[in-house]
Design a protein around this motif. Structure first.
Motif, PDB file in Angstrom:
ATOM      1  N   THR A  78      16.350   4.436  -2.218  1.00  0.00           N
ATOM      2  CA  THR A  78      16.821   4.771  -3.566  1.00  0.00           C
ATOM      3  C   THR A  78      16.663   6.265  -3.791  1.00  0.00           C
ATOM      4  O   THR A  78      15.893   6.932  -3.104  1.00  0.00           O
ATOM      5  N   THR A  79      17.401   6.773  -4.743  1.00  0.00           N
ATOM      6  CA  THR A  79      17.291   8.172  -5.116  1.00  0.00           C
ATOM      7  C   THR A  79      17.662   8.323  -6.585  1.00  0.00           C
ATOM      8  O   THR A  79      18.440   7.531  -7.117  1.00  0.00           O
ATOM      9  N   SER A  80      17.086   9.334  -7.208  1.00  0.00           N
ATOM     10  CA  SER A  80      17.436   9.609  -8.602  1.00  0.00           C
ATOM     11  C   SER A  80      18.659  10.518  -8.673  1.00  0.00           C
ATOM     12  O   SER A  80      19.187  10.755  -9.752  1.00  0.00           O
ATOM     13  N   LYS A  81      19.111  11.012  -7.538  1.00  0.00           N
ATOM     14  CA  LYS A  81      20.290  11.875  -7.493  1.00  0.00           C
ATOM     15  C   LYS A  81      21.554  11.021  -7.540  1.00  0.00           C
ATOM     16  O   LYS A  81      21.597   9.921  -7.038  1.00  0.00           O
ATOM     17  N   ASN A  82      22.608  11.575  -8.124  1.00  0.00           N
ATOM     18  CA  ASN A  82      23.881  10.890  -8.248  1.00  0.00           C
ATOM     19  C   ASN A  82      24.894  11.592  -7.357  1.00  0.00           C
ATOM     20  O   ASN A  82      25.067  12.813  -7.438  1.00  0.00           O
ATOM     21  N   LYS A  83      25.590  10.818  -6.526  1.00  0.00           N
ATOM     22  CA  LYS A  83      26.524  11.451  -5.588  1.00  0.00           C
ATOM     23  C   LYS A  83      27.746  12.031  -6.297  1.00  0.00           C
ATOM     24  O   LYS A  83      28.323  13.003  -5.832  1.00  0.00           O
ATOM     25  N   ILE A  84      28.141  11.472  -7.433  1.00  0.00           N
ATOM     26  CA  ILE A  84      29.276  12.026  -8.188  1.00  0.00           C
ATOM     27  C   ILE A  84      28.899  13.383  -8.769  1.00  0.00           C
ATOM     28  O   ILE A  84      29.676  14.344  -8.718  1.00  0.00           O
ATOM     29  N   VAL A  85      27.692  13.482  -9.313  1.00  0.00           N
ATOM     30  CA  VAL A  85      27.210  14.771  -9.843  1.00  0.00           C
ATOM     31  C   VAL A  85      27.148  15.796  -8.712  1.00  0.00           C
ATOM     32  O   VAL A  85      27.573  16.945  -8.872  1.00  0.00           O
ATOM     33  N   ALA A  86      26.632  15.377  -7.559  1.00  0.00           N
ATOM     34  CA  ALA A  86      26.548  16.294  -6.413  1.00  0.00           C
ATOM     35  C   ALA A  86      27.938  16.754  -5.987  1.00  0.00           C
ATOM     36  O   ALA A  86      28.144  17.930  -5.678  1.00  0.00           O
ATOM     37  N   ALA A  87      28.916  15.830  -5.980  1.00  0.00           N
ATOM     38  CA  ALA A  87      30.282  16.188  -5.588  1.00  0.00           C
ATOM     39  C   ALA A  87      30.914  17.147  -6.596  1.00  0.00           C
ATOM     40  O   ALA A  87      31.588  18.115  -6.198  1.00  0.00           O
ATOM     41  N   LEU A  88      30.690  16.914  -7.881  1.00  0.00           N
ATOM     42  CA  LEU A  88      31.236  17.819  -8.899  1.00  0.00           C
ATOM     43  C   LEU A  88      30.602  19.205  -8.809  1.00  0.00           C
ATOM     44  O   LEU A  88      31.293  20.225  -8.942  1.00  0.00           O
ATOM     45  N   ALA A  90      29.380  20.516  -6.094  1.00  0.00           N
ATOM     46  CA  ALA A  90      29.908  21.123  -4.872  1.00  0.00           C
ATOM     47  C   ALA A  90      31.322  21.652  -5.087  1.00  0.00           C
ATOM     48  O   ALA A  90      31.680  22.716  -4.580  1.00  0.00           O
ATOM     49  N   PHE A  91      32.123  20.938  -5.857  1.00  0.00           N
ATOM     50  CA  PHE A  91      33.500  21.361  -6.081  1.00  0.00           C
ATOM     51  C   PHE A  91      33.589  22.593  -6.982  1.00  0.00           C
ATOM     52  O   PHE A  91      34.313  23.535  -6.684  1.00  0.00           O
ATOM     53  N   PHE A  92      32.837  22.578  -8.088  1.00  0.00           N
ATOM     54  CA  PHE A  92      32.961  23.665  -9.059  1.00  0.00           C
ATOM     55  C   PHE A  92      32.015  24.842  -8.799  1.00  0.00           C
ATOM     56  O   PHE A  92      32.380  25.987  -9.057  1.00  0.00           O
ATOM     57  N   LEU A  93      30.826  24.586  -8.326  1.00  0.00           N
ATOM     58  CA  LEU A  93      29.843  25.659  -8.105  1.00  0.00           C
ATOM     59  C   LEU A  93      29.341  25.697  -6.659  1.00  0.00           C
ATOM     60  O   LEU A  93      28.281  26.255  -6.375  1.00  0.00           O
ATOM     61  N   GLY A  94      30.106  25.100  -5.769  1.00  0.00           N
ATOM     62  CA  GLY A  94      29.686  24.971  -4.377  1.00  0.00           C
ATOM     63  C   GLY A  94      29.471  26.274  -3.644  1.00  0.00           C
ATOM     64  O   GLY A  94      28.572  26.389  -2.814  1.00  0.00           O
ATOM     65  N   VAL A 131      34.017  20.635   2.073  1.00  0.00           N
ATOM     66  CA  VAL A 131      33.593  19.584   3.015  1.00  0.00           C
ATOM     67  C   VAL A 131      32.459  18.755   2.403  1.00  0.00           C
ATOM     68  O   VAL A 131      32.453  17.527   2.479  1.00  0.00           O
ATOM     69  N   ASP A 132      31.501  19.436   1.780  1.00  0.00           N
ATOM     70  CA  ASP A 132      30.409  18.717   1.120  1.00  0.00           C
ATOM     71  C   ASP A 132      30.937  17.812   0.012  1.00  0.00           C
ATOM     72  O   ASP A 132      30.494  16.671  -0.138  1.00  0.00           O
ATOM     73  N   THR A 133      31.903  18.294  -0.775  1.00  0.00           N
ATOM     74  CA  THR A 133      32.480  17.496  -1.856  1.00  0.00           C
ATOM     75  C   THR A 133      33.076  16.203  -1.307  1.00  0.00           C
ATOM     76  O   THR A 133      32.786  15.109  -1.801  1.00  0.00           O
ATOM     77  N   ILE A 134      33.912  16.341  -0.303  1.00  0.00           N
ATOM     78  CA  ILE A 134      34.563  15.166   0.289  1.00  0.00           C
ATOM     79  C   ILE A 134      33.535  14.244   0.932  1.00  0.00           C
ATOM     80  O   ILE A 134      33.593  13.018   0.782  1.00  0.00           O
ATOM     81  N   ARG A 135      32.575  14.824   1.616  1.00  0.00           N
ATOM     82  CA  ARG A 135      31.545  14.016   2.281  1.00  0.00           C
ATOM     83  C   ARG A 135      30.741  13.190   1.286  1.00  0.00           C
ATOM     84  O   ARG A 135      30.481  12.013   1.517  1.00  0.00           O
ATOM     85  N   TYR A 136      30.360  13.762   0.168  1.00  0.00           N
ATOM     86  CA  TYR A 136      29.603  13.023  -0.846  1.00  0.00           C
ATOM     87  C   TYR A 136      30.430  11.891  -1.434  1.00  0.00           C
ATOM     88  O   TYR A 136      29.912  10.806  -1.714  1.00  0.00           O
TER      89      TYR A 136
END
Length: 151
Positions: A78-88, A90-94, A131-136
């Motif tokens: 489990t993780t408290s991190k959200n993959k959608i938040v991570a992808a967003l 990465a896309f906007f501030l990556g 790449v990180d965005t797509i991977r997440y």
């Protein structure tokens, strides 16, 4: 006679008991004379009739030993991190590595931040963040939790 429950089919309620005489006895739900459910490893008292166990009662104070016989299943990551938040992120501030900081990857976040200062570095960090965005986004929740669930 005393014995130990070897197995129970939870759907049908049927099972097997190993008697202290070394024989195995089958039982059905109607043979279970106690409130509750039979459990693997539970010590029971029963009346044998041919190859059948009748009037089955748990031995007072007996606990199922199934947890000793079968180790517990491994926990799901489990993780408290959200993959959608991570992808967003990465896309906007990556290019600034913000998504890497969010995921606890401070070292690579610093590298991305430092590289962004130069034009050539920006040419590296832009595709890196895409790449990180797509991977997440394509990563399963289980894989994401396994990889980034270090909290």
């Amino acid at each position: 006679m005393r014995g130990q429950i070897l197995g129970v089919d939870t759907r049908a309620g049927e099972g097997q008991i190993a008697g202290e005489d070394g024989r195995r006895y089958a039982f059905r739900p109607e043979d279970w004379a106690h409130r509750g459910e039979p459990a693997i490893g539970l010590q029971v008292d029963f009346e044998p009739e041919n190859s059948r166990a009748l009037s089955i009662f748990p031995v007072p104070g007996a606990q199922p030993v199934a947890t000793q016989m079968y180790p517990a299943a491994p926990r799901e990551p489990t993780t408290s991190k959200n993959k959608i938040v991570a992808a967003l992120l990465a896309f906007f501030l990556g290019v600034l590595g913000v998504h890497r900081f969010y995921l606890g990857r401070t070292g690579s976040g610093i590298v991305m931040l430092v590289l962004t200062v130069t034009v050539i570095g920006t040419l590296i960090t832009v595709p890196w963040s895409w790449v990180d965005t797509i991977r997440y986004l394509v990563m399963s929740d289980r894989d994401f939790a396994r990889r980034f669930g270090n909290d």
